[in-house]
Design a protein around this motif. Structure first.
Motif, PDB file in Angstrom:
ATOM      1  N   GLN A 154      -7.346  -2.316  -8.917  1.00 46.30           N
ATOM      2  CA  GLN A 154      -8.594  -2.255  -8.149  1.00 46.30           C
ATOM      3  C   GLN A 154      -9.006  -0.802  -7.938  1.00 46.30           C
ATOM      4  N   GLN A 159      -3.500  -3.928  -6.551  1.00 46.82           N
ATOM      5  CA  GLN A 159      -4.155  -2.861  -5.784  1.00 46.82           C
ATOM      6  C   GLN A 159      -4.406  -1.629  -6.649  1.00 46.82           C
ATOM      7  N   THR A 217       1.320  -7.608  -6.227  1.00 46.65           N
ATOM      8  CA  THR A 217       0.349  -7.128  -5.247  1.00 46.65           C
ATOM      9  C   THR A 217       0.096  -5.638  -5.438  1.00 46.65           C
ATOM     10  N   SER A 268       0.828  -1.211   0.000  1.00 47.60           N
ATOM     11  CA  SER A 268       0.000   0.000   0.000  1.00 47.60           C
ATOM     12  C   SER A 268       0.864   1.264   0.000  1.00 47.60           C
TER      13      SER A 268
END
Length: 93
Positions: free
Chosen positions: A71, A68, A64, A25
């Motif tokens: 998305q 993200q 990953t 993130s």
């Protein structure tokens, strides 16, 4: 048995990977800041580079990040093109 990740790394127990430096993130935020609308492309490129260099942990990290970002792109409403006052379009019915 080492008590901290850095002790394992220094002892040669684990390879140093991106997971040691930050979370996906955090990388998403950094990629958007650096690459804007092309952030997912940059993450995909980093993932492919890691995979073909044999760095599977780094590939998983970047994949990953890419996931993200994609998305986020799906969750955001599409931007509409702003019309200028001098744009001539079809007459309203």
């Amino acid at each position: 048995m080492a008590q901290n990740d850095y002790e394992d790394i220094l002892a040669g127990g684990n390879p140093l990977t991106l997971w040691h430096f930050g979370s996906p993130s955090e990388a998403v935020d950094a990629a958007v800041g650096l690459y804007g609308s092309k952030a997912s492309l940059a993450a995909a490129s980093a993932a492919f580079s890691a995979r073909y260099a044999g760095r599977e942990d780094d590939f998983q990290f970047w994949f990953t990040v890419f996931s993200q970002l994609r998305q986020q792109e799906r969750d955001e409403p599409p931007m509409q093109k702003a019309r200028r006052s001098d744009d001539v379009g079809p007459a309203a019915p």
